[in-house]
Design an enzyme around this catalytic site. Structure first.
Site, short mmCIF file in Angstrom:
data_model
loop_
_atom_site.label_atom_id
_atom_site.label_comp_id
_atom_site.label_asym_id
_atom_site.label_seq_id
_atom_site.Cartn_x
_atom_site.Cartn_y
_atom_site.Cartn_z
CE LYS A 285 -1.86 2.74 3.14
NZ LYS A 285 -1.80 3.93 2.53
CB CYS B 279 12.88 8.50 8.48
SG CYS B 279 13.77 7.38 7.23
CD GLU C 159 0.61 8.95 16.30
OE1 GLU C 159 1.25 10.05 15.66
OE2 GLU C 159 -0.62 9.26 16.74
CD GLU D 146 14.08 0.33 8.25
OE1 GLU D 146 14.54 1.02 9.16
OE2 GLU D 146 14.76 -0.73 8.19
CD GLU E 231 10.69 11.71 11.89
OE1 GLU E 231 9.81 11.08 12.47
OE2 GLU E 231 11.52 11.54 11.28
#
Lengths: 491, 294
Positions: free
Chosen positions: A197, A305, A252, A271, A403
């Site tokens: 997806k 990231c 999250e 990840e 972040e």
């Protein structure tokens, strides 16, 4: 073909700096007005009626209409992958390899089209999609193709590794096609089948990849692609017919997935997020370090990231470094992602821009000093954020801990290597770290004490299909890429 | 274990915990009875509390950096020393294995031998883990790129019901060999051999805090393990399905590395338990890039 218009006014006057003429990418890329799902080797209509538009974040103009997959679609996709698993897992490894090589070659052939499509749908500069994303996508398939018939050598002590079955793979919008490749290539090489997806804002290149699979005659159902948003992703990872879940995205959501899989025998790799430190010592090659910091935080609009979003400068070089960094930042060209001279493209979505802007406000509210790039006007439409750094940032500040996933850097200082190590590791994340020093022994000492999965020494944001990527602590579980990444897809 | 020999009363051992290199009792002052197969009293062991567990993690945290920074050669000699000390106390270990009446002398000797050999095996792994599980990655650019396995840090080990000693040692040895420090919950069904391992440890140059051993009730302590943010990983055997799920759920908040199914591989299976695969739950792979040239 590319076109550079030399006739446009290159200078306004002899006094001002020379401006780059616009150099937009002009290759036509065909985009259908609406897309279905890719299940069982065919593009089919969703069993539901819900659709959403995918827009170009640089113009806010709709590019196409995408299907929102529902429960029945997921059932069908998982059933298709399950059916295909019997054949694919028993396909002679060298034959599997040839399919993957074929895919890699086809991606190289269609590289320009894929790069343009990626920049249109996601907002990243064409320079990056052309020179980084798409070449890495091709390399990832090529590299993993070669593993198909060598899996018995991949895991020390494990001479008869087996595929896991059906893999549910959910990927983010920052490197849409590259993340699809990171997920699909090792899964297929190991003999698994896939339901992927893509993120809801960046479905187009994944669907284009499905066309490539068709062209390459990849057996039906080996890869299935279902489009949709978070709910579709949840249905997919929670599906009972799935043996393996691989997710790249926020910490999250990663935790929600880990929780939902806790009571099952599903194998999970994650990840997730980061707040990676980039440490510059006074004995570093300063100009190279400045370039490294630029690519650490402003590469791909900071939608990375592993972005080096916490810069730790040795106190004695702080003022000079910040001066040079500001000078360099002001040279960055923000604008049309399809322009070959653009350094920083569009923020991926209005929602993400809002989030970044709220962090900018937090930074100012918490007393840090904000510096932003570029006097140039930003385009009227689309989502844009000027490259930004904050100085005088407290370690406890929100912008130093959370972040942001945008082009926003927090600059802090340290006095001793011990302090640098302690502060760099003081984060629940542990994805990457940067170290800048010309002293070899210091490189190894600091690198060995960083609690992070990827350490870039005198470089940053480098990726390769042969290099394992993944984090310590709350940055995730497992590795992707290289020999170590294969363990995630083998039993 | 009280019996009279030659009209002399035997001095009985007080079984205690092993924590930070010392042998404290549970801070809770509670104990559990260990009985033989027929329900006859054999010994008391400490019933550890949550506070004991936390204290043990604290002791382990203090020892972590020192143990990790020792050379593999040094760690190897220490693990070998553990095997030496276990060999000296073999008859004692055999007796403890037989305490609960679950195994014959022959089986106990077999398990003891197997346990000592496993320590020897992992004494040899200490300076080979990086070579076997790490590599240089041939990236397509002018970079030196290598992946190195590193210890996760503080690891909790939950011993299985059966193979009270071999199961425990099979999980502890690879953890220590790869540079982790350990807080282990010894078998609830027969805690004595596990606790005896603490005495072996204490005479083997294992630095204080590197291995910590708790006895107690599995069900009582389990909920406090994976919720402890000082831990990096938990490995366990002998858990019920519900306990496995709960352990994994508890670890989600810190995304702790949790492997509750270590007993999938029979602890007697040398093909698995002496292989590098036994080390994998205890390592994290770090990849380092550096430019070449320029």
């Amino acid at each position: 073909m590319s076109r550079i218009d030399h006739s446009s006014s290159q200078t306004d006057s002899m006094n001002s700096e020379w401006e780059y003429a616009p150099a937009p990418e002009t290759t036509e890329v065909n985009i259908e007005s609406r897309y279905g799902l890719f299940v069982g080797g065919r593009f089919i209509a969703s069993k539901g009626r819900r659709r959403f538009d995918t827009i170009n974040p640089a113009t806010e103009i709709s590019l196409s209409s995408i299907s929102e997959s529902n429960e029945k679609d997921i059932d069908a996709a998982v059933a298709s992958a399950r059916k295909a698993f019997r054949g694919w897992s028993r396909t002679k490894p060298i034959e599997r390899a040839k399919y993957l090589y074929r895919i890699a070659r086809r991606i190289q052939e269609r590289a320009r089209e894929l790069a343009i499509l990626e920049s249109m749908d996601g907002g990243k500069p064409i320079r990056e999609s052309r020179d980084v994303d798409i070449p890495l996508v091709a390399q990832h398939f090529f590299h993993h193709a070669g593993w198909c018939d060598k899996l018995q050598y991949a895991i020390p002590g494990h001479h008869d590794p087996r595929p896991l079955g059906v893999c549910a793979q959910v990927i983010p919008w920052n490197f849409p096609l590259l993340m699809a490749a990171w997920k699909i290539a090792p899964a297929l090489a190991c003999g698994n089948t896939v339901v992927l997806k893509p993120a809801e804002t960046t479905s187009l290149t994944a669907l284009r990849l499905a066309e490539i699979f068709q062209e390459c005659e990849l057996p039906e159902g080996v890869v299935n692609i279902v489009t949709g948003a978070g709910e579709t992703g949840r249905l997919l990872v929670e599906h009972r017919g799935v043996n393996k879940v691989a997710f790249t995205g926020s910490t999250e959501v990663g935790k929600m997935i880990a929780r939902s899989c806790a009571g099952t025998s599903k194998r999970v790799t994650l990840e997730l997020g980061g707040k990676s430190p980039n440490i510059v010592f006074a004995d570093a090659a300063i100009d190279q370090a400045v370039e490294g910091v630029v690519s650490a935080i402003w590469f791909n609009q900071g939608h990375v990231c592993c972005a080096g979003s916490r810069l730790f400068l040795e106190e004695s070089i702080h003022d000079e470094f910040v001066r040079r960094l500001e000078h360099r930042m002001r040279k960055l060209r923000v604008g049309d992602p399809l322009d070959k001279n653009t350094d920083v493209g569009a923020i991926n979505s209005g929602e993400q821009l809002e989030k970044i802007n709220s962090y900018l406000q937090h930074g100012v509210d918490e007393g840090a000093t904000m510096t932003q790039c570029c006097e140039r006007d930003l385009p009227e439409n689309g989502f844009w954020c000027r490259p930004t750094f904050f100085t005088e940032v407290q370690p406890s500040a929100k912008i130093a801990r959370e972040e942001i996933f945008g082009p926003v850097l927090s600059v802090m200082t340290f006095r001793t290597p011990e302090e640098a190590i302690q502060r760099a590791n003081d984060s629940p994340y542990g994805l990457s770290a940067g170290i800048w020093t010309d002293k070899g022994s210091k490189v190894f000492e600091i690198a060995s004490r960083m609690k992070a999965g990827v350490i870039w020494c005198n470089t940053f944001n480098k990726f390769d299909a042969a290099s394992p990527f993944g984090g310590y602590k709350e940055s995730g579980w497992g590795r992707e890429g290289g020999r170590h990444g294969l363990a995630a897809y083998l039993a | 274990m009280s019996n009279k020999e030659h009209n002399r009363l035997t001095v009985e051992k007080t079984w205690k915990l092993f924590m930070g290199g010392a042998f404290p009792r549970s801070e809770s002052g509670r104990s559990l009875e260990v009985t033989d197969g027929e329900g006859r009293f054999k010994a008391h062991v400490c019933r550890s509390s949550r506070k004991d567990f936390r204290n043990a993690v604290e002791a382990a945290e203090k020892a972590a950096a020192g143990w990790q920074s020792r050379s593999g050669y040094n760690r190897g000699q220490i693990l070998h020393r553990m095997a030496e000390m276990a060999e000296c106390r073999k008859s004692e270990i055999v007796d403890t294995l037989m305490t609960t009446g679950q195994c014959s002398r022959r089986e106990a000797i077999r398990e003891t031998d197997h346990t000592i050999d496993r320590l020897i095996c992992f004494a040899g792994w200490t300076d080979k883990v990086e070579q076997v599980l790490g590599c240089r990655n041939p990236v397509a650019g002018p970079y030196h790129n290598m992946s190195i396995p590193e210890p996760i840090g503080v690891v909790a080990v939950v011993a299985p019901k059966e193979s009270a000693l071999l199961g425990l040692t099979s999980m502890i040895a690879p953890a220590l060999a790869s540079g982790n420090v350990v807080v282990a919950l010894v078998s609830e069904e027969n805690p004595l051999p596990g606790l005896l391992l603490g005495e072996v440890c204490a005479t083997s140059d294992v630095p204080a805090g590197v291995l910590n051993l708790l006895s107690g009730e599995r069900a009582e302590l389990l909920p406090h393990i994976a919720t402890h943010r000082g831990l990096g990983a938990v490995v366990a055997g002998g858990l019920s399905r519900a306990q496995k799920t709960r352990l994994k759920e508890d670890g989600v908040d810190s995304l702790m590395r949790i492997n509750p199914t270590m007993d999938t591989h029979d602890f007697e299976d040398d093909a698995f338990w002496t292989s590098p695969r036994a080390l994998m739950p205890f390592i994290e792979v770090k990849t380092m890039w550096h430019p070449v040239g320029g």
